[in-house]
Design a protein around this motif. Sequence first.
Motif, PDB file in Angstrom:
ATOM      1  N   GLN A   6       0.703  -8.064  -1.393  1.00  0.00           N
ATOM      2  CA  GLN A   6       1.378  -7.644  -2.616  1.00  0.00           C
ATOM      3  C   GLN A   6       0.451  -7.472  -3.817  1.00  0.00           C
ATOM      4  OE1 GLN A   6       4.651 -10.449  -2.288  1.00  0.00           O
ATOM      5  NE2 GLN A   6       6.037  -8.717  -1.950  1.00  0.00           N
ATOM      6  N   PRO A   7      -0.521  -8.348  -4.050  1.00  0.00           N
ATOM      7  CA  PRO A   7      -1.407  -8.121  -5.205  1.00  0.00           C
ATOM      8  C   PRO A   7      -2.173  -6.794  -5.105  1.00  0.00           C
ATOM      9  CG  PRO A   7      -1.647 -10.366  -4.415  1.00  0.00           C
ATOM     10  CD  PRO A   7      -0.792  -9.644  -3.410  1.00  0.00           C
ATOM     11  N   LEU A   8      -2.607  -6.449  -3.910  1.00  0.00           N
ATOM     12  CA  LEU A   8      -3.322  -5.191  -3.712  1.00  0.00           C
ATOM     13  C   LEU A   8      -2.402  -4.000  -3.976  1.00  0.00           C
ATOM     14  CD1 LEU A   8      -5.856  -3.638  -2.801  1.00  0.00           C
ATOM     15  CD2 LEU A   8      -5.045  -3.891  -0.443  1.00  0.00           C
ATOM     16  N   ILE A   9      -1.187  -4.060  -3.482  1.00  0.00           N
ATOM     17  CA  ILE A   9      -0.230  -2.969  -3.689  1.00  0.00           C
ATOM     18  C   ILE A   9       0.090  -2.817  -5.168  1.00  0.00           C
ATOM     19  CG2 ILE A   9       2.135  -2.193  -3.225  1.00  0.00           C
ATOM     20  CD1 ILE A   9       1.842  -3.589  -0.451  1.00  0.00           C
ATOM     21  N   LYS A  10       0.305  -3.934  -5.855  1.00  0.00           N
ATOM     22  CA  LYS A  10       0.610  -3.875  -7.286  1.00  0.00           C
ATOM     23  C   LYS A  10      -0.580  -3.364  -8.091  1.00  0.00           C
ATOM     24  CE  LYS A  10       4.304  -7.288  -7.446  1.00  0.00           C
ATOM     25  NZ  LYS A  10       5.277  -6.327  -7.067  1.00  0.00           N
ATOM     26  N   ALA A  11      -1.779  -3.823  -7.759  1.00  0.00           N
ATOM     27  CA  ALA A  11      -2.982  -3.427  -8.508  1.00  0.00           C
ATOM     28  C   ALA A  11      -3.280  -1.938  -8.376  1.00  0.00           C
ATOM     29  CB  ALA A  11      -4.189  -4.240  -8.041  1.00  0.00           C
ATOM     30  N   THR A  12      -2.926  -1.360  -7.239  1.00  0.00           N
ATOM     31  CA  THR A  12      -3.238   0.055  -6.992  1.00  0.00           C
ATOM     32  C   THR A  12      -2.000   0.950  -7.091  1.00  0.00           C
ATOM     33  OG1 THR A  12      -2.967  -0.254  -4.601  1.00  0.00           O
ATOM     34  CG2 THR A  12      -5.195  -0.511  -5.504  1.00  0.00           C
ATOM     35  N   ASP A  13      -0.857   0.359  -7.490  1.00  0.00           N
ATOM     36  CA  ASP A  13       0.416   1.085  -7.559  1.00  0.00           C
ATOM     37  C   ASP A  13       0.735   1.755  -6.224  1.00  0.00           C
ATOM     38  OD1 ASP A  13       2.777   1.878  -8.777  1.00  0.00           O
ATOM     39  OD2 ASP A  13       1.923   3.802  -9.397  1.00  0.00           O
ATOM     40  N   GLY A  14       0.506   1.014  -5.148  1.00  0.00           N
ATOM     41  CA  GLY A  14       0.746   1.522  -3.802  1.00  0.00           C
ATOM     42  C   GLY A  14      -0.571   1.778  -3.101  1.00  0.00           C
ATOM     43  N   ARG A  45       9.200   7.501   4.026  1.00  0.00           N
ATOM     44  CA  ARG A  45       8.182   8.401   3.475  1.00  0.00           C
ATOM     45  C   ARG A  45       7.460   7.748   2.297  1.00  0.00           C
ATOM     46  NH1 ARG A  45      12.631  11.411   4.466  1.00  0.00           N
ATOM     47  NH2 ARG A  45      13.361  11.206   2.335  1.00  0.00           N
ATOM     48  N   PRO A  46       6.135   7.954   2.212  1.00  0.00           N
ATOM     49  CA  PRO A  46       5.410   7.432   1.044  1.00  0.00           C
ATOM     50  C   PRO A  46       5.884   8.149  -0.216  1.00  0.00           C
ATOM     51  CG  PRO A  46       3.972   8.807   2.385  1.00  0.00           C
ATOM     52  CD  PRO A  46       5.268   8.687   3.125  1.00  0.00           C
ATOM     53  N   VAL A  47       5.764   7.482  -1.347  1.00  0.00           N
ATOM     54  CA  VAL A  47       6.153   8.054  -2.633  1.00  0.00           C
ATOM     55  C   VAL A  47       4.871   8.462  -3.361  1.00  0.00           C
ATOM     56  CG1 VAL A  47       7.319   7.611  -4.828  1.00  0.00           C
ATOM     57  CG2 VAL A  47       8.198   6.586  -2.713  1.00  0.00           C
ATOM     58  N   ASN A  48       4.751   9.747  -3.673  1.00  0.00           N
ATOM     59  CA  ASN A  48       3.528  10.266  -4.300  1.00  0.00           C
ATOM     60  C   ASN A  48       2.283   9.888  -3.501  1.00  0.00           C
ATOM     61  OD1 ASN A  48       5.000  11.415  -6.452  1.00  0.00           O
ATOM     62  ND2 ASN A  48       4.994   9.448  -7.528  1.00  0.00           N
ATOM     63  N   LYS A  49       2.413   9.995  -2.167  1.00  0.00           N
ATOM     64  CA  LYS A  49       1.324   9.702  -1.232  1.00  0.00           C
ATOM     65  C   LYS A  49       0.862   8.249  -1.279  1.00  0.00           C
ATOM     66  CE  LYS A  49      -0.352  14.412  -0.987  1.00  0.00           C
ATOM     67  NZ  LYS A  49      -1.488  15.288  -0.967  1.00  0.00           N
ATOM     68  N   LYS A  50       1.745   7.361  -1.752  1.00  0.00           N
ATOM     69  CA  LYS A  50       1.426   5.936  -1.827  1.00  0.00           C
ATOM     70  C   LYS A  50       2.441   5.152  -0.987  1.00  0.00           C
ATOM     71  CE  LYS A  50      -1.861   5.777  -5.087  1.00  0.00           C
ATOM     72  NZ  LYS A  50      -2.774   4.736  -5.454  1.00  0.00           N
TER      73      LYS A  50
END
Length: 186
Positions: free
Chosen positions: A24-32, A60-65
Motif C-alpha cells: 500500500q505505501p508504494l501504491i499510494k506514493a506512486t498513485d498506482g 482494468r487499470p485506471v489511467n494505466k495504473k
Amino acid sequence: MPQRTVPGTNIEYDGNNGMFSLFQPLIKATDGLTLGQVCTITGLEASTVQNWVKRGFVARPVNKKYRERQLARILLISSLRDCMKIDNIGSLMKAINGNANDESDDIISEEKLYDYFCEILSEIDIKKPDTDDVKAIVEGVVKNYRMQDKNAYLRLRDALTVMTLTYIASRYKREADSLLEHLLEG
C-alpha cells in the motif's frame, strides 16, 4: 528446497504474514503501479497481466495504473496458477466477488481477501495441517467477517479453502520439481 516468497510475488518471504499492507505505501506514493512495476513485484510477464485484464479476471487499470484492488487480484491469481487452470481461477474469483470491473457485487475487498489468504498461509506454515485442519484454520480466520448473508460467508469460506489447498499443492509441486532437478543433475 526452493526459496519461499510472499504469495503471488517474487519477494523473499521474511517470516511476516506477507499482508497486502506491504504494498500500500508504494501504491499510494506512486498513485498506482505501472504495468512494469506490477511485473517486477510478481515476476509475471506484461502480456500475462494484460491477458488477465482482457479476459476480465482483473479489473482494468485506471489511467494505466494498477491500484490496490487490481494488485491484490493479480497476487491471488499468481499464487494459484501453478496448480489451477486460469479459467478455474477466474471462476473462483467470480464466485467470490462477481465481475472484476464492478465493486458493487463484491462480498469482500480484494485486499482483505489477500490478507485473509496470507493469514491462513501463515498458520499453515506453523501447523502443517491436513485438509480438515485447513478448513478449521480458514473458519477461524473469517469467523468475525460480517457479510450481508450466510451464503456470502459460506462462499468466502469455501473459496479460501480451495485457494489454500491449491497453494499448498503448488508448494509441493515446486518442491518436487526442485528435488527432481537435483536428482537429474547428480
